[in-house]
Design an enzyme around this catalytic site. Sequence first.
Site, PDB file in Angstrom:
ATOM      1  N   GLU A   1      -9.445  49.521   2.021  1.00 39.41           N
ATOM      2  CA  GLU A   1      -8.425  50.538   2.727  1.00 39.41           C
ATOM      3  C   GLU A   1      -9.304  51.340   3.502  1.00 39.41           C
ATOM      4  O   GLU A   1      -9.986  52.019   3.144  1.00 39.41           O
ATOM      5  CB  GLU A   1      -7.992  51.248   1.375  1.00 39.41           C
ATOM      6  CG  GLU A   1      -7.539  50.717   0.467  1.00 39.41           C
ATOM      7  CD  GLU A   1      -5.863  50.254   0.838  1.00 39.41           C
ATOM      8  OE1 GLU A   1      -5.498  50.512   1.849  1.00 39.41           O
ATOM      9  OE2 GLU A   1      -5.121  49.362  -0.079  1.00 39.41           O
TER      10      GLU A   1
ATOM     11  N   CYS B   1      -6.400  59.359   5.018  1.00 38.69           N
ATOM     12  CA  CYS B   1      -5.908  58.161   5.906  1.00 38.69           C
ATOM     13  C   CYS B   1      -4.644  58.318   6.542  1.00 38.69           C
ATOM     14  O   CYS B   1      -4.583  57.616   7.612  1.00 38.69           O
ATOM     15  CB  CYS B   1      -6.316  56.972   5.018  1.00 38.69           C
ATOM     16  SG  CYS B   1      -5.486  57.005   3.562  1.00 38.69           S
TER      17      CYS B   1
ATOM     18  N   LYS C   1     -19.453  53.701  -6.941  1.00 40.86           N
ATOM     19  CA  LYS C   1     -20.418  54.254  -6.186  1.00 40.86           C
ATOM     20  C   LYS C   1     -19.532  55.387  -5.361  1.00 40.86           C
ATOM     21  O   LYS C   1     -18.867  55.224  -4.175  1.00 40.86           O
ATOM     22  CB  LYS C   1     -21.297  53.401  -5.283  1.00 40.86           C
ATOM     23  CG  LYS C   1     -22.275  54.157  -4.587  1.00 40.86           C
ATOM     24  CD  LYS C   1     -22.714  53.526  -3.344  1.00 40.86           C
ATOM     25  CE  LYS C   1     -21.699  53.857  -1.885  1.00 40.86           C
ATOM     26  NZ  LYS C   1     -21.885  55.418  -1.780  1.00 40.86           N
TER      27      LYS C   1
ATOM     28  N   GLU D   1      -9.135  57.858  15.919  1.00 45.11           N
ATOM     29  CA  GLU D   1      -8.848  58.713  14.394  1.00 45.11           C
ATOM     30  C   GLU D   1      -9.568  59.853  14.545  1.00 45.11           C
ATOM     31  O   GLU D   1     -11.014  59.747  14.551  1.00 45.11           O
ATOM     32  CB  GLU D   1      -9.293  57.605  13.206  1.00 45.11           C
ATOM     33  CG  GLU D   1      -8.940  58.315  12.177  1.00 45.11           C
ATOM     34  CD  GLU D   1      -9.381  57.508  11.085  1.00 45.11           C
ATOM     35  OE1 GLU D   1     -10.357  56.825  10.900  1.00 45.11           O
ATOM     36  OE2 GLU D   1      -8.427  57.817   9.872  1.00 45.11           O
TER      37      GLU D   1
HETATM   38  P1  NAD Z   1     -17.411  55.720   5.280  1.00 45.85           P
HETATM   39  O1  NAD Z   1     -16.835  54.328   5.612  1.00 45.85           O
HETATM   40  O2  NAD Z   1     -18.351  56.431   6.059  1.00 45.85           O
HETATM   41  O3  NAD Z   1     -17.933  55.810   3.695  1.00 45.85           O
HETATM   42  C1  NAD Z   1     -17.269  55.191   2.717  1.00 45.85           C
HETATM   43  C2  NAD Z   1     -18.336  54.801   1.500  1.00 45.85           C
HETATM   44  O4  NAD Z   1     -18.938  53.489   2.136  1.00 45.85           O
HETATM   45  C3  NAD Z   1     -18.894  55.936   1.039  1.00 45.85           C
HETATM   46  O5  NAD Z   1     -19.230  55.591  -0.421  1.00 45.85           O
HETATM   47  C4  NAD Z   1     -20.504  55.085   1.739  1.00 45.85           C
HETATM   48  O6  NAD Z   1     -21.527  55.703   1.063  1.00 45.85           O
HETATM   49  C5  NAD Z   1     -20.392  53.728   1.697  1.00 45.85           C
HETATM   50  N1  NAD Z   1     -21.037  53.017   2.655  1.00 45.85           N
HETATM   51  C6  NAD Z   1     -21.707  53.340   3.983  1.00 45.85           C
HETATM   52  N2  NAD Z   1     -22.200  52.486   4.574  1.00 45.85           N
HETATM   53  C7  NAD Z   1     -21.836  51.434   3.794  1.00 45.85           C
HETATM   54  C8  NAD Z   1     -22.497  49.935   3.770  1.00 45.85           C
HETATM   55  N3  NAD Z   1     -22.934  49.718   5.045  1.00 45.85           N
HETATM   56  N4  NAD Z   1     -21.928  49.084   2.707  1.00 45.85           N
HETATM   57  C9  NAD Z   1     -21.105  49.422   1.816  1.00 45.85           C
HETATM   58  N5  NAD Z   1     -20.869  50.810   1.738  1.00 45.85           N
HETATM   59  C10 NAD Z   1     -21.207  51.698   2.570  1.00 45.85           C
HETATM   60  O7  NAD Z   1     -15.999  56.371   5.170  1.00 45.85           O
HETATM   61  P2  NAD Z   1     -15.991  58.270   4.860  1.00 45.85           P
HETATM   62  O8  NAD Z   1     -16.254  58.761   6.126  1.00 45.85           O
HETATM   63  O9  NAD Z   1     -16.516  58.550   3.561  1.00 45.85           O
HETATM   64  O10 NAD Z   1     -14.118  58.400   4.996  1.00 45.85           O
HETATM   65  C11 NAD Z   1     -13.377  58.319   5.896  1.00 45.85           C
HETATM   66  C12 NAD Z   1     -12.583  57.350   6.255  1.00 45.85           C
HETATM   67  O11 NAD Z   1     -11.918  56.603   5.397  1.00 45.85           O
HETATM   68  C13 NAD Z   1     -11.608  57.442   7.437  1.00 45.85           C
HETATM   69  O12 NAD Z   1     -11.756  56.365   8.667  1.00 45.85           O
HETATM   70  C14 NAD Z   1     -10.286  57.199   6.563  1.00 45.85           C
HETATM   71  O13 NAD Z   1      -9.291  57.113   7.409  1.00 45.85           O
HETATM   72  C15 NAD Z   1     -10.616  56.283   5.568  1.00 45.85           C
HETATM   73  N6  NAD Z   1      -9.879  56.161   4.371  1.00 45.85           N
HETATM   74  C16 NAD Z   1      -9.046  55.083   4.110  1.00 45.85           C
HETATM   75  C17 NAD Z   1      -8.301  55.188   3.132  1.00 45.85           C
HETATM   76  C18 NAD Z   1      -7.037  54.185   2.933  1.00 45.85           C
HETATM   77  O14 NAD Z   1      -6.500  54.276   1.901  1.00 45.85           O
HETATM   78  N7  NAD Z   1      -6.866  53.356   3.962  1.00 45.85           N
HETATM   79  C19 NAD Z   1      -8.148  56.606   2.290  1.00 45.85           C
HETATM   80  C20 NAD Z   1      -9.085  57.374   2.427  1.00 45.85           C
HETATM   81  C21 NAD Z   1      -9.866  57.366   3.792  1.00 45.85           C
END
Ligand code: NAD
Length: 484
Positions: A256, A290, A183, A388
């Site tokens: 992650e 990230c 997804k 962040e």
């Molecule tokens: P997000 O948490 O808003 O969304 C990530 C995913 O989760 C999306 O596909 C979203 O639709 C889904 N989602 C939203 N609500 C949900 C729920 N209640 N249950 C399950 N899934 C749900 O993150 P984002 O804004 O897309 O990405 C940015 C963040 O990701 C930053 O904090 C960044 O540091 C982190 N990130 C971490 C890594 C890592 O490897 N540690 C890598 C890339 C990004």
Amino acid sequence: MATAFKTEADTDFFTAPYHLSIAGKLVEADTGFDVINPATGQVFAQAPAATAAQMEQAIAGGKAAFKGWAALSDEERQSYLNAFADALEANRDDLIRLLVLEQGKPAQTMAAPEVDQSISWIRQIATRRIPVEIVEETADHVVELHHTPLGVVGAITPWNFPVLLSLWKVAPALIAGNTMVVKPSPFTPLTSLRYGEIAQSVLPAGVLSVVSGLDELGPQMTAHPDIAKISFTGSTATGRHVLRSAAGTIKRVTAELGGNDAAIVMPDADYKAIIPQLFWGAFGHQGQWCVGIKRLYVHRSFHADFVNEFVAYARTVKVGDGLDPSVGVGPVQNKMQFDKLKGFLADIKANGQKIVLGGEIDDMQAGYFFPITVVDNPPEDSMIVQEEQFGPICPIIAYDDVDDVVERANASIYGLGGSVWGRDTQAAVAVANRLETGMVWVNEIHTQGVDVPFGGHKQSGLGTEHGREGRELFTNPKTVLIRK
Ligand code: NAD
């Protein structure tokens, strides 16, 4: 180094409807949602919004395919994955352009390497095995440790590296014998949908489904009894929801999550020589990684000169549309993130902190262009140091004492990555060893590989990706105790 790509924007790849890939079939949805090009702020495509019933069908398809897929030999699964990599390669240039259109990142320096690395990753992972291990043996007794596949794995991915971060999950899950439902983020669904379509022509039905929609599909997956594991990449806030929901069925979860990585420039550093690496570590990919440098700690003896030199370098970098090859920093990916960054800027200004570059947004300009913004020595407890930002604003903070800076770097709920820079490698490694993070680079940054574990400590994550450790997390350990 710039990586070339060539593609036409008006081919079927860009104009044909985007399909959900469900149990081997390409499926249109009754409703769609807008996908915006962040360089223009305009809608440029419609993605299918899957219903809950369609998500059910994808999970059921994964469940039906699991037995047959898991029963194949490693070599058979490897050849399927290689065929998938070949099919992606045949569409490489189109995937790169589509990635720029939906995500905003510069084509040559970011999108092309992302697609190329993803393809190479699949081929490399396909060669890795988890052998049966003899953990104990006596004359009349032997204990074997096997690793068995889990079942259907759900991948939930963010908008920053939509191709790489999801294929980082697909390849190890599939080679281990699992099936998968991906997804993608609703901000960047298109490249995942297209690779899902491509996968249906080479993989057995149900092995890999891709289902786009709005955020509610995520909770459906995390609660679903037929999903054995969630491999999640996203924010720490969403990660908490995922863990709570997965508890209902004792799902395996790899998470992650977010970070607030510190880079520490040691007192003996050749600081002028490393400015380009530090700049790109912080502002490359619009600061939207990230493990980007989010706090840059520089020894006070050269802090002022460092800031001047850093700003001079930053002024040479062009912000603009990722399709323009002269652009180094593209737009921020979405309006929500753009507005969040404006909030950081407002806080910096309200507290009288010193902005030495950027800081002014041109509201008349179309697209989510945020200027490269450098904040000179804000206080340790300021928002820009503590939270962040995930965008092109970076604080450069002076420190006097190495012990003190280690403590400041560690004073965070996050523990994702970090870096230490100095002429004396051993001294830098000693500091790196004291950082409470899952990864730490010394005199380099953002190097990675399929055999290199990647994951966060503290609230930056749970479990790891890559390496033997990461691959094993797509399996259940199974102990077999045998009387000979
Ligand atoms: P997000 O948490 O808003 O969304 C990530 C995913 O989760 C999306 O596909 C979203 O639709 C889904 N989602 C939203 N609500 C949900 C729920 N209640 N249950 C399950 N899934 C749900 O993150 P984002 O804004 O897309 O990405 C940015 C963040 O990701 C930053 O904090 C960044 O540091 C982190 N990130 C971490 C890594 C890592 O490897 N540690 C890598 C890339 C990004």
